[in-house]
Design an enzyme around this catalytic site. Structure first.
Site, PDB file in Angstrom:
ATOM      1  N   LYS A  30       0.849  -1.189   0.000  1.00 60.28           N
ATOM      2  CA  LYS A  30       0.000   0.000   0.000  1.00 60.28           C
ATOM      3  C   LYS A  30       0.882   1.235   0.000  1.00 60.28           C
ATOM      4  O   LYS A  30       1.863   1.300   0.741  1.00 60.28           O
ATOM      5  CB  LYS A  30      -0.909   0.005   1.242  1.00 60.28           C
ATOM      6  CG  LYS A  30      -1.845   1.201   1.325  1.00 60.28           C
ATOM      7  CD  LYS A  30      -2.631   1.183   2.620  1.00 60.28           C
ATOM      8  CE  LYS A  30      -3.657   2.298   2.674  1.00 60.28           C
ATOM      9  NZ  LYS A  30      -3.041   3.642   2.541  1.00 60.28           N
TER      10      LYS A  30
ATOM     11  N   GLU B  67       4.911   8.336   0.656  1.00 57.88           N
ATOM     12  CA  GLU B  67       5.071   7.569  -0.569  1.00 57.88           C
ATOM     13  C   GLU B  67       6.476   6.981  -0.675  1.00 57.88           C
ATOM     14  O   GLU B  67       7.443   7.567  -0.176  1.00 57.88           O
ATOM     15  CB  GLU B  67       4.815   8.465  -1.783  1.00 57.88           C
ATOM     16  CG  GLU B  67       3.355   8.812  -2.009  1.00 57.88           C
ATOM     17  CD  GLU B  67       3.153   9.540  -3.319  1.00 57.88           C
ATOM     18  OE1 GLU B  67       2.728   8.894  -4.290  1.00 57.88           O
ATOM     19  OE2 GLU B  67       3.440  10.753  -3.348  1.00 57.88           O
ATOM     20  N   HIS B  68       6.573   5.830  -1.334  1.00 54.75           N
ATOM     21  CA  HIS B  68       7.838   5.158  -1.597  1.00 54.75           C
ATOM     22  C   HIS B  68       8.570   4.793  -0.308  1.00 54.75           C
ATOM     23  O   HIS B  68       9.782   4.668  -0.288  1.00 54.75           O
ATOM     24  CB  HIS B  68       8.744   6.027  -2.491  1.00 54.75           C
ATOM     25  CG  HIS B  68       8.019   6.682  -3.628  1.00 54.75           C
ATOM     26  ND1 HIS B  68       7.293   5.967  -4.567  1.00 54.75           N
ATOM     27  CD2 HIS B  68       7.880   8.006  -3.972  1.00 54.75           C
ATOM     28  CE1 HIS B  68       6.753   6.809  -5.437  1.00 54.75           C
ATOM     29  NE2 HIS B  68       7.091   8.048  -5.094  1.00 54.75           N
ATOM     30  N   ARG B  69       7.811   4.648   0.759  1.00 59.56           N
ATOM     31  CA  ARG B  69       8.346   4.331   2.093  1.00 59.56           C
ATOM     32  C   ARG B  69       9.256   5.443   2.634  1.00 59.56           C
ATOM     33  O   ARG B  69      10.058   5.219   3.537  1.00 59.56           O
ATOM     34  CB  ARG B  69       9.089   2.994   2.101  1.00 59.56           C
ATOM     35  CG  ARG B  69       8.196   1.788   1.730  1.00 59.56           C
ATOM     36  CD  ARG B  69       7.015   1.673   2.678  1.00 59.56           C
ATOM     37  NE  ARG B  69       6.211   0.481   2.449  1.00 59.56           N
ATOM     38  CZ  ARG B  69       5.051   0.457   1.794  1.00 59.56           C
ATOM     39  NH1 ARG B  69       4.568   1.567   1.246  1.00 59.56           N
ATOM     40  NH2 ARG B  69       4.375  -0.656   1.651  1.00 59.56           N
ATOM     41  N   LEU B  70       9.105   6.638   2.112  1.00 60.74           N
ATOM     42  CA  LEU B  70       9.840   7.797   2.631  1.00 60.74           C
ATOM     43  C   LEU B  70       8.968   8.458   3.694  1.00 60.74           C
ATOM     44  O   LEU B  70       8.462   9.568   3.535  1.00 60.74           O
ATOM     45  CB  LEU B  70      10.184   8.768   1.496  1.00 60.74           C
ATOM     46  CG  LEU B  70      11.070   8.183   0.393  1.00 60.74           C
ATOM     47  CD1 LEU B  70      11.329   9.231  -0.687  1.00 60.74           C
ATOM     48  CD2 LEU B  70      12.391   7.673   0.976  1.00 60.74           C
TER      49      LEU B  70
END
Length: 213
Positions: free
Chosen positions: A9, A189-192
């Site tokens: 997700k 987003e993007h695990r940031l």
């Protein structure tokens, strides 16, 4: 093996900026809690409480936050439960809040202290009568033969206090966890992800800094 690696997700609900976040973590917590509560969650006061037993083994369980203020977070329990004995031996504990619909987490580390008897009395008598009786019926965390034994004890204490106020048990009361560290996590987003840490530096003073996700 049940492979869950394909479940993914993206987190896109918001950002957390160290320049605009409150200088005091309890102020920041209050702002986030009120935003979460406005989403009408099923149970807004759920939090996970972690403690450590005498062997160093961590324990976790879900409890309910009953109040908070500038001094910390308040919850109630049986002092003779597993968590009660663990907190008596080692008052260092941790709380965790997970608000998935806002893609947020808050973790708290600190030391617990017992609330006064008067504070416990006031809260205990605000509970539904059946919950008050349940505190007498349940020898929390101790072995139980079967459900019938528990229901029989509930019936016995219900009859014992029929027509009168239910007294506060000596073994039941509250704690305040005074935070020494708090961390706020906002999914990105993007695990940031955004992670903001507060560490207590002195009486009423906090160091605020961003952490790598």
């Amino acid at each position: 093996m049940i492979d869950l690696g394909a479940i993914r997700k993206q987190y896109t609900q918001g950002r957390l900026d160290e320049h605009t976040a409150a200088s005091d973590p309890m102020t920041q917590f209050h702002a986030w809690f009120e935003q979460y509560r406005s989403t009408s969650p099923l149970e807004p006061t759920i939090m996970t409480l972690a403690s450590v037993d005498e062997s160093g083994q961590p324990w976790q369980r879900v409890v309910l936050l009953k109040a908070y203020d500038g001094e910390g977070f308040i919850f109630y329990t049986n002092y003779e439960s597993h968590k009660g004995y663990q907190l008596a031996a080692n008052p260092h504990a941790s709380l965790h809040f997970f608000w998935i619909n806002l893609e947020r987490q808050v973790q708290v580390q600190g030391v617990v202290e017992k609330l006064s008897r008067a504070e416990a009395e006031a809260y205990f008598h605000s509970r539904p009568r059946e919950s008050q009786l349940g505190a007498w019926a349940s020898a929390q965390s101790r072995p139980l033969a079967d459900r019938a034994e528990l229901e029989a004890r509930f019936a016995e204490v219900s009859a014992r206090y029929d027509g009168q106020d239910v007294p506060l048990p000596e073994y039941w009361g509250g704690y305040r966890l005074r935070p020494a560290r708090m961390e706020f996590w906002q999914g990105g987003e993007h695990r940031l992800h955004d992670r903001l840490e507060y560490r207590r530096q002195g009486q009423g003073e906090w160091l605020k800094q961003r952490l790598n996700p």
